[in-house]
Write a protein that holds these residues in place. Structure first.
Motif, PDB file in Angstrom:
ATOM      1  N   THR A   1      -0.777  -3.470  -4.562  1.00  0.00           N
ATOM      2  CA  THR A   1      -0.211  -4.509  -5.501  1.00  0.00           C
ATOM      3  C   THR A   1      -1.510  -5.239  -5.790  1.00  0.00           C
ATOM      4  OG1 THR A   1       0.250  -5.885  -3.621  1.00  0.00           O
ATOM      5  CG2 THR A   1       1.979  -4.702  -4.576  1.00  0.00           C
ATOM      6  N   GLY A   2      -2.378  -5.163  -5.010  1.00  0.00           N
ATOM      7  CA  GLY A   2      -3.767  -6.121  -5.258  1.00  0.00           C
ATOM      8  C   GLY A   2      -3.492  -7.750  -5.022  1.00  0.00           C
ATOM      9  N   ASP A   3      -2.276  -8.249  -4.909  1.00  0.00           N
ATOM     10  CA  ASP A   3      -1.955  -9.269  -5.041  1.00  0.00           C
ATOM     11  C   ASP A   3      -1.486  -9.916  -3.710  1.00  0.00           C
ATOM     12  OD1 ASP A   3      -0.558 -11.310  -7.608  1.00  0.00           O
ATOM     13  OD2 ASP A   3      -0.324 -11.718  -5.283  1.00  0.00           O
ATOM     14  N   ARG A   4      -1.882 -10.804  -2.973  1.00  0.00           N
ATOM     15  CA  ARG A   4      -1.695 -11.027  -1.677  1.00  0.00           C
ATOM     16  C   ARG A   4       0.069 -11.708  -1.646  1.00  0.00           C
ATOM     17  NH1 ARG A   4      -4.976 -12.010   2.763  1.00  0.00           N
ATOM     18  NH2 ARG A   4      -3.886 -12.893   4.482  1.00  0.00           N
TER      19      ARG A   4
ATOM     20  N   LEU B   1      -0.678  -4.402   0.080  1.00  0.00           N
ATOM     21  CA  LEU B   1      -1.697  -5.170  -0.627  1.00  0.00           C
ATOM     22  C   LEU B   1      -2.611  -4.147  -1.426  1.00  0.00           C
ATOM     23  CD1 LEU B   1      -3.234  -7.814  -1.233  1.00  0.00           C
ATOM     24  CD2 LEU B   1      -4.434  -7.288   0.908  1.00  0.00           C
TER      25      LEU B   1
ATOM     26  N   GLU C   1       2.905  -9.933   0.390  1.00  0.00           N
ATOM     27  CA  GLU C   1       3.939 -10.596   1.552  1.00  0.00           C
ATOM     28  C   GLU C   1       5.205 -10.785   1.271  1.00  0.00           C
ATOM     29  OE1 GLU C   1       0.709 -14.100   3.545  1.00  0.00           O
ATOM     30  OE2 GLU C   1       3.004 -14.122   3.627  1.00  0.00           O
TER      31      GLU C   1
ATOM     32  N   PHE D   1       1.314  -4.471   5.727  1.00  0.00           N
ATOM     33  CA  PHE D   1       0.695  -5.506   4.748  1.00  0.00           C
ATOM     34  C   PHE D   1      -0.514  -4.822   4.032  1.00  0.00           C
ATOM     35  CE2 PHE D   1      -0.194  -9.221   2.782  1.00  0.00           C
ATOM     36  CZ  PHE D   1      -1.436  -9.794   2.810  1.00  0.00           C
TER      37      PHE D   1
END
Lengths: 205, 203
Positions: A57-60, A54, A64, A50
């Motif tokens: 991508t910087g986006d949670r 993360l 996920e 993770f």
């Protein structure tokens, strides 16, 4: 870093070896049909994966989703895994990066795809057998940002750190750079374009 | 956008990489800088550009963890998903009668590839057959007889080769190729094609 800790502390190495042995046994059982045996192995590496996703991508939410896809593929393809004397984490990491490549390809981010492919081809083998910890993956993500900032003009890097990383007001940033607010806006625009270009984003305006 | 404008914009973008942060801005940069400023100060959902920046300038921290419970849950969910897929596939395969299973195999990827291969082979054979000159098949039988006769007479290999060449030349002449003449040496050769040529009155 786990690698240096392992080298200096024999107890950690012993624990690490025991962990590898448990992993290997669980994988063998999973390859014989008992997928339940693989659950704790995958769960152990979820945090590191993770952190890897993360950081890229910087986006949670996206991270996920990619993590779920990675775990499903690992379960489906465990029969194809060959034990090479090191943690299965490295295999899982490769799967995660390929999922990330697919994600960027679907969004048309050619440069990011190329950068990831190059990274997969030239990735050095980390601490020989043990997995990377979540903190190590976060360090790598931070390093990537720092490397990109170091690759652009220092004034651009400063503008980005002040305004975007630290969230300071425009007037304060302009004062720190010794310029007017209007000039700072232009400097920040150029900084952002330079950052995106060096980061490998083809959507850079 | 006309090509010249695109090049101009590219030049502007390239200028951002040069060591000239303080270079005088042009109209496009002024507009874009104002737009970026407004987007950063807006409180609503971020634009694509701002979202990208925030995502890729985000320094990860230990707070960005899922937790052990969530980690186990994700691993379990993955296992359940794979097992459910396999069970569904096995159930579907078991319910199909044998003929439907064969049909599924044929229209599956392997069946389609096999069909394409078969079609390719058949069409290649047909095209090859069409390319052969008329009378090729009977001619091969005559040629074989020629060889057998030469072997029975214990003629030398070079003689046999001459016979084969002459026979081939006769065949070409009969099929309409006019560019070949007869030499005195070849005139003395015997063989089924030569016999046919003499019977047809062709010199």
């Amino acid at each position: 870093m786990l690698g240096s800790d392992v080298a200096q502390n024999p107890d950690i190495k012993l624990d690490g070896d025991r962990q590898l042995l448990r992993e290997r046994r669980a994988i063998e059982r999973a390859q014989q049909g008992d997928l339940t045996a693989l659950e704790p192995v995958l769960a152990q590496h979820v945090e590191s994966l993770f952190a890897l996703l993360l950081g890229r991508t910087g986006d949670r939410t996206v991270a996920e989703d990619l993590l779920k896809d990675t775990l499903v593929m690992a379960m489906e393809r465990i029969h194809a895994f060959r034990w090479q004397g090191r943690s299965i984490y490295h295999w899982l990491r490769q799967i995660a990066l390929h999922k990330l490549i697919d994600h960027h390809r679907a969004a048309g981010r050619r440069r990011l795809v190329q950068a990831l492919r190059a990274e997969l081809e030239t990735e050095e083998v980390p601490s020989p057998v043990h997995a990377l910890s979540a903190e190590e993956e976060r360090c790598r993500a931070r390093q990537r940002i720092e490397q990109t900032l170091a690759a652009i003009h220092p004034r651009y890097a400063q503008a980005i750190r002040l305004r975007l990383c630290e969230g300071r007001p425009r007037a304060e940033c302009a004062m720190a750079l010794g310029t007017t607010v209007e000039t700072f806006d232009v400097v920040l625009l150029r900084a952002v374009r330079a950052f995106r270009k060096h980061y490998g984003d083809p959507d850079a305006p | 956008m006309p090509p010249d404008d695109r090049k101009h914009d590219q030049d502007l973008r390239d200028a951002a990489d040069l060591d000239e942060p303080e270079a005088p801005p042009n109209e496009e940069e002024l507009r874009a800088a104002a737009a970026l400023r407004d987007e950063l100060e807006r409180s609503g959902p971020p634009s694509a550009e701002v979202a990208w920046l925030r995502a890729h300038l985000r320094l990860p921290t230990w707070d960005d963890s899922l937790g052990e419970v969530r980690a186990r849950g994700l691993a379990r969910a993955a296992r359940e998903q794979v097992q459910a897929r396999r069970a569904a596939a096995a159930l579907l395969a078991a319910r199909l009668p044998p003929w439907r299973q064969v049909r599924r195999a044929l229209i599956g990827t392997g069946g389609l590839v096999a069909s394409a291969t078969l079609l390719f082979l058949v069409s290649s054979a047909m095209l090859d057959q069409m390319r052969r000159p008329a009378g090729t098949t009977p001619h091969r039988a005559a040629q074989a007889e020629l060889l057998r006769t030469s072997l029975r007479l214990r003629e030398s290999p070079s003689r046999r080769l001459d016979l084969m060449l002459e026979d081939r030349l006769q065949l070409l002449r009969q099929s309409g190729y006019q560019g070949l003449g007869r030499t005195r040496a070849l005139s003395s050769l015997s063989g089924p094609a030569a016999v046919l040529a003499r019977a047809g009155g062709t010199p």
